[in-house]
Design a protein around this motif. Structure first.
Motif, PDB file in Angstrom:
ATOM      1  N   SER A 198       0.819  -1.215   0.000  1.00  0.00           N
ATOM      2  CA  SER A 198       0.000   0.000   0.000  1.00  0.00           C
ATOM      3  C   SER A 198       0.849   1.260   0.000  1.00  0.00           C
ATOM      4  O   SER A 198       2.074   1.232   0.092  1.00  0.00           O
ATOM      5  CB  SER A 198      -0.915  -0.009   1.230  1.00  0.00           C
ATOM      6  N   TYR A 199       0.132   2.391  -0.067  1.00  0.00           N
ATOM      7  CA  TYR A 199       0.724   3.734  -0.036  1.00  0.00           C
ATOM      8  C   TYR A 199       1.840   3.879  -1.069  1.00  0.00           C
ATOM      9  O   TYR A 199       2.992   4.125  -0.727  1.00  0.00           O
ATOM     10  CB  TYR A 199       1.218   4.065   1.363  1.00  0.00           C
ATOM     11  N   PRO A 200       1.501   3.764  -2.343  1.00  0.00           N
ATOM     12  CA  PRO A 200       2.532   3.806  -3.382  1.00  0.00           C
ATOM     13  C   PRO A 200       3.012   5.224  -3.696  1.00  0.00           C
ATOM     14  O   PRO A 200       2.317   6.210  -3.464  1.00  0.00           O
ATOM     15  CB  PRO A 200       1.803   3.227  -4.595  1.00  0.00           C
ATOM     16  N   SER A 201       4.210   5.283  -4.243  1.00  0.00           N
ATOM     17  CA  SER A 201       4.743   6.495  -4.863  1.00  0.00           C
ATOM     18  C   SER A 201       5.193   6.114  -6.254  1.00  0.00           C
ATOM     19  O   SER A 201       5.740   5.023  -6.465  1.00  0.00           O
ATOM     20  CB  SER A 201       5.911   7.046  -4.057  1.00  0.00           C
ATOM     21  N   ILE A 202       4.964   6.982  -7.242  1.00  0.00           N
ATOM     22  CA  ILE A 202       5.344   6.699  -8.615  1.00  0.00           C
ATOM     23  C   ILE A 202       5.929   7.949  -9.252  1.00  0.00           C
ATOM     24  O   ILE A 202       5.377   9.047  -9.111  1.00  0.00           O
ATOM     25  CB  ILE A 202       4.144   6.169  -9.447  1.00  0.00           C
ATOM     26  N   ILE A 203       7.083   7.782  -9.921  1.00  0.00           N
ATOM     27  CA  ILE A 203       7.690   8.857 -10.702  1.00  0.00           C
ATOM     28  C   ILE A 203       8.248   8.263 -11.987  1.00  0.00           C
ATOM     29  O   ILE A 203       8.504   7.049 -12.068  1.00  0.00           O
ATOM     30  CB  ILE A 203       8.819   9.590  -9.937  1.00  0.00           C
ATOM     31  N   GLN A 204       8.427   9.103 -12.993  1.00  0.00           N
ATOM     32  CA  GLN A 204       9.179   8.705 -14.184  1.00  0.00           C
ATOM     33  C   GLN A 204      10.507   9.446 -14.154  1.00  0.00           C
ATOM     34  O   GLN A 204      10.542  10.674 -14.035  1.00  0.00           O
ATOM     35  CB  GLN A 204       8.416   9.016 -15.464  1.00  0.00           C
ATOM     36  N   THR A 205      11.598   8.703 -14.233  1.00  0.00           N
ATOM     37  CA  THR A 205      12.919   9.301 -14.131  1.00  0.00           C
ATOM     38  C   THR A 205      13.417   9.753 -15.504  1.00  0.00           C
ATOM     39  O   THR A 205      12.817   9.455 -16.539  1.00  0.00           O
ATOM     40  CB  THR A 205      13.902   8.320 -13.480  1.00  0.00           C
ATOM     41  N   SER A 206      14.513  10.486 -15.494  1.00  0.00           N
ATOM     42  CA  SER A 206      15.007  11.120 -16.717  1.00  0.00           C
ATOM     43  C   SER A 206      15.432  10.114 -17.776  1.00  0.00           C
ATOM     44  O   SER A 206      15.544  10.467 -18.952  1.00  0.00           O
ATOM     45  CB  SER A 206      16.178  12.045 -16.385  1.00  0.00           C
ATOM     46  N   ASP A 207      15.645   8.854 -17.402  1.00  0.00           N
ATOM     47  CA  ASP A 207      15.974   7.814 -18.375  1.00  0.00           C
ATOM     48  C   ASP A 207      14.739   7.190 -19.013  1.00  0.00           C
ATOM     49  O   ASP A 207      14.837   6.249 -19.799  1.00  0.00           O
ATOM     50  CB  ASP A 207      16.842   6.730 -17.734  1.00  0.00           C
ATOM     51  N   GLY A 208      13.553   7.697 -18.661  1.00  0.00           N
ATOM     52  CA  GLY A 208      12.308   7.200 -19.229  1.00  0.00           C
ATOM     53  C   GLY A 208      11.696   6.042 -18.478  1.00  0.00           C
ATOM     54  O   GLY A 208      10.562   5.636 -18.787  1.00  0.00           O
ATOM     55  N   LEU A 209      12.398   5.485 -17.493  1.00  0.00           N
ATOM     56  CA  LEU A 209      11.869   4.380 -16.713  1.00  0.00           C
ATOM     57  C   LEU A 209      10.908   4.898 -15.640  1.00  0.00           C
ATOM     58  O   LEU A 209      10.981   6.053 -15.226  1.00  0.00           O
ATOM     59  CB  LEU A 209      13.005   3.597 -16.062  1.00  0.00           C
ATOM     60  N   VAL A 210      10.023   4.031 -15.204  1.00  0.00           N
ATOM     61  CA  VAL A 210       9.074   4.368 -14.150  1.00  0.00           C
ATOM     62  C   VAL A 210       9.535   3.710 -12.857  1.00  0.00           C
ATOM     63  O   VAL A 210       9.879   2.517 -12.839  1.00  0.00           O
ATOM     64  CB  VAL A 210       7.650   3.905 -14.514  1.00  0.00           C
ATOM     65  N   GLN A 211       9.564   4.493 -11.783  1.00  0.00           N
ATOM     66  CA  GLN A 211       9.979   4.005 -10.467  1.00  0.00           C
ATOM     67  C   GLN A 211       8.771   4.012  -9.535  1.00  0.00           C
ATOM     68  O   GLN A 211       8.057   5.007  -9.445  1.00  0.00           O
ATOM     69  CB  GLN A 211      11.081   4.891  -9.886  1.00  0.00           C
ATOM     70  N   VAL A 212       8.553   2.886  -8.866  1.00  0.00           N
ATOM     71  CA  VAL A 212       7.428   2.753  -7.936  1.00  0.00           C
ATOM     72  C   VAL A 212       7.966   2.252  -6.599  1.00  0.00           C
ATOM     73  O   VAL A 212       8.794   1.333  -6.560  1.00  0.00           O
ATOM     74  CB  VAL A 212       6.367   1.773  -8.465  1.00  0.00           C
ATOM     75  N   SER A 213       7.514   2.855  -5.509  1.00  0.00           N
ATOM     76  CA  SER A 213       7.819   2.333  -4.176  1.00  0.00           C
ATOM     77  C   SER A 213       6.518   2.162  -3.413  1.00  0.00           C
ATOM     78  O   SER A 213       5.522   2.836  -3.700  1.00  0.00           O
ATOM     79  CB  SER A 213       8.774   3.268  -3.418  1.00  0.00           C
ATOM     80  N   TYR A 214       6.514   1.247  -2.450  1.00  0.00           N
ATOM     81  CA  TYR A 214       5.314   1.024  -1.648  1.00  0.00           C
ATOM     82  C   TYR A 214       5.668   0.227  -0.400  1.00  0.00           C
ATOM     83  O   TYR A 214       6.728  -0.402  -0.297  1.00  0.00           O
ATOM     84  CB  TYR A 214       4.230   0.297  -2.445  1.00  0.00           C
ATOM     85  N   SER A 215       4.747   0.260   0.575  1.00  0.00           N
ATOM     86  CA  SER A 215       4.911  -0.500   1.813  1.00  0.00           C
ATOM     87  C   SER A 215       4.653  -1.977   1.532  1.00  0.00           C
ATOM     88  O   SER A 215       3.608  -2.335   0.982  1.00  0.00           O
ATOM     89  CB  SER A 215       3.925  -0.007   2.877  1.00  0.00           C
ATOM     90  N   TYR A 216       5.596  -2.820   1.941  1.00  0.00           N
ATOM     91  CA  TYR A 216       5.473  -4.263   1.743  1.00  0.00           C
ATOM     92  C   TYR A 216       5.267  -4.918   3.106  1.00  0.00           C
ATOM     93  O   TYR A 216       6.205  -5.080   3.879  1.00  0.00           O
ATOM     94  CB  TYR A 216       6.722  -4.812   1.062  1.00  0.00           C
ATOM     95  N   LEU A 217       3.991  -5.248   3.403  1.00  0.00           N
ATOM     96  CA  LEU A 217       3.594  -5.824   4.693  1.00  0.00           C
ATOM     97  C   LEU A 217       4.000  -4.943   5.870  1.00  0.00           C
ATOM     98  O   LEU A 217       4.003  -5.395   7.008  1.00  0.00           O
ATOM     99  CB  LEU A 217       4.188  -7.222   4.883  1.00  0.00           C
ATOM    100  N   ARG A 218       4.358  -3.704   5.577  1.00  0.00           N
ATOM    101  CA  ARG A 218       4.948  -2.755   6.528  1.00  0.00           C
ATOM    102  C   ARG A 218       6.308  -3.229   7.060  1.00  0.00           C
ATOM    103  O   ARG A 218       6.894  -2.594   7.935  1.00  0.00           O
ATOM    104  CB  ARG A 218       3.994  -2.414   7.676  1.00  0.00           C
ATOM    105  N   ASP A 219       6.825  -4.330   6.546  1.00  0.00           N
ATOM    106  CA  ASP A 219       8.167  -4.790   6.913  1.00  0.00           C
ATOM    107  C   ASP A 219       9.244  -3.849   6.388  1.00  0.00           C
ATOM    108  O   ASP A 219      10.233  -3.585   7.068  1.00  0.00           O
ATOM    109  CB  ASP A 219       8.423  -6.181   6.335  1.00  0.00           C
ATOM    110  N   TYR A 220       9.047  -3.389   5.152  1.00  0.00           N
ATOM    111  CA  TYR A 220      10.029  -2.529   4.508  1.00  0.00           C
ATOM    112  C   TYR A 220       9.374  -1.823   3.331  1.00  0.00           C
ATOM    113  O   TYR A 220       8.203  -2.087   3.002  1.00  0.00           O
ATOM    114  CB  TYR A 220      11.254  -3.332   4.038  1.00  0.00           C
TER     115      TYR A 220
END
Length: 357
Positions: A327-349
């Motif tokens: 849950s609680y994702p973040s999404i950006i597109q970086t200057s190399d054209g790739l998409v970066q996504v981060s999110y909480s994984y079981l709240r472990d990390y």
């Protein structure tokens, strides 16, 4: 879209949540989140880690806040028009979101040295989730909501803080008919925004015709929502990409008027008063999905399922409150054209995925 690489961001905490990504000028990434023993506890602080692009690795995180009397949450990273980096976050008295204020630290050297902490918005009950945006006229737009325990947070409503002087002073613009619509995510085009919905039915959407200075009343999209945060970004090809939990309330046994991080249910319900059309909590936070739109969010195409294991449980989750929680994702597109996504994984990390469009 497809996943190119998965990474785990290192953390010293047993509970980690609400990440936010920013690309730096040299291609490195910053990720900020909150961590500690449990959301709403006074040991919750903001942490930040740097992804070293040259070495293809996440470096050990740094603790960015340490108010022993408050739970510090929901960090947002922002590139100010001056070139400074801003780290914004909320700080509340334990689990009482009605006491939250918005705090700020600044960096003039790409996040290596940071200023002392100041209160950016001192009105109690002010919450943020997403970073400010800069509208076509150069004004800063910071989406907020005023958190209220009445109806178990079902009475929250959204506003936009507008600054014409780089953030030294702010004027508030209300989003009409936004009860229950929070976590307002204004896209950088300042034409459309999306909301998490307390009543756990759909992601809501509103539009602006004047660069974000006024907004239409939020309306439901076709995307389900489980009263959990979402984030959207405009891609280089003009599509909108959104990451969210593709599930809504459906009368499941676990659904509740009480948020999962609350330890004393009876005390919480007593503080809320009579609950009428309140928030719905306990809807599973999976699957985690990425969808795209070519018409500013009127219609959507599912692109990718990022996580879908509904039975996985962390060894730290003693109460079973976060089973299958991505849950609680973040999404950006970086200057190399790739998409970066981060999110909480079981709240472990915090998990980081790199996607090819």
């Amino acid at each position: 879209m497809k996943v190119l690489q998965e990474r785990t961001i290192p953390t010293p905490c047993v509970s980690n949540h609400a990440s936010n990504l920013l690309e730096l000028g040299n291609g490195d990434l910053l990720c900020a989140w909150f961590g500690g023993s449990m959301e709403g506890s006074s040991d919750i602080s903001i942490y930040m880690a740097r992804y070293d692009h040259g070495r293809d690795t996440w470096l050990d995180p740094v603790r960015m806040s340490d108010d022993a009397m408050r739970s510090e949450q929901n960090p947002a990273l922002f590139r100010h028009p001056s070139g400074e980096l801003w780290l914004l976050y909320t700080a509340q008295e334990k689990a009482d979101q009605g006491t939250a204020v918005v705090r700020l630290r600044r960096s003039a050297d790409e996040g290596r040295i940071w200023s002392e902490t100041v209160d950016l918005i001192g009105r109690p009950g002010t919450f943020i989730r997403h970073a400010p945006v800069v509208n076509p006229a150069g004004l800063l737009l910071l989406p907020i909501w005023h958190s209220d325990m009445h109806n178990a947070f079902g009475d929250d409503y959204s506003l936009v803080q507008v600054s014409a002087d780089g953030g030294r002073s702010w004027d508030a613009v209300e989003v009409p008919d936004s009860r229950g619509c929070v976590h307002m995510d204004i896209l950088e085009n300042c034409r459309v925004a999306f909301f998490r919905r307390r009543q756990s039915d759909f992601i809501f959407r509103c539009v602006s015709e004047d660069g974000g200075l006024s907004w239409s009343a939020p309306q439901p999209t076709t995307l389900p929502n489980n009263n959990s945060s979402i984030q959207a970004r405009e891609l280089d090809d003009g599509r909108l990409a959104i990451v969210y939990n593709e599930i809504a309330a459906a009368g499941r046994p676990g659904e509740s008027a009480v948020p999962p991080w609350i330890k004393d249910r009876e005390a919480f319900l007593s503080a809320c008063g009579t609950i009428e059309n309140g928030a719905i909590w306990g809807v599973p936070r999976n699957p985690l999905v990425l969808s795209t739109s070519t018409d500013l969010g009127l219609t959507w195409r599912k692109e990718l399922v990022l996580e879908a294991d509904a039975a996985l449980r962390s060894v730290h989750d003693e109460r079973g409150a976060f089973v299958g929680d991505y849950s609680y994702p973040s999404i950006i597109q970086t200057s190399d054209g790739l998409v970066q996504v981060s999110y909480s994984y079981l709240r472990d990390y915090i998990k980081h995925e790199t996607l090819l469009t």
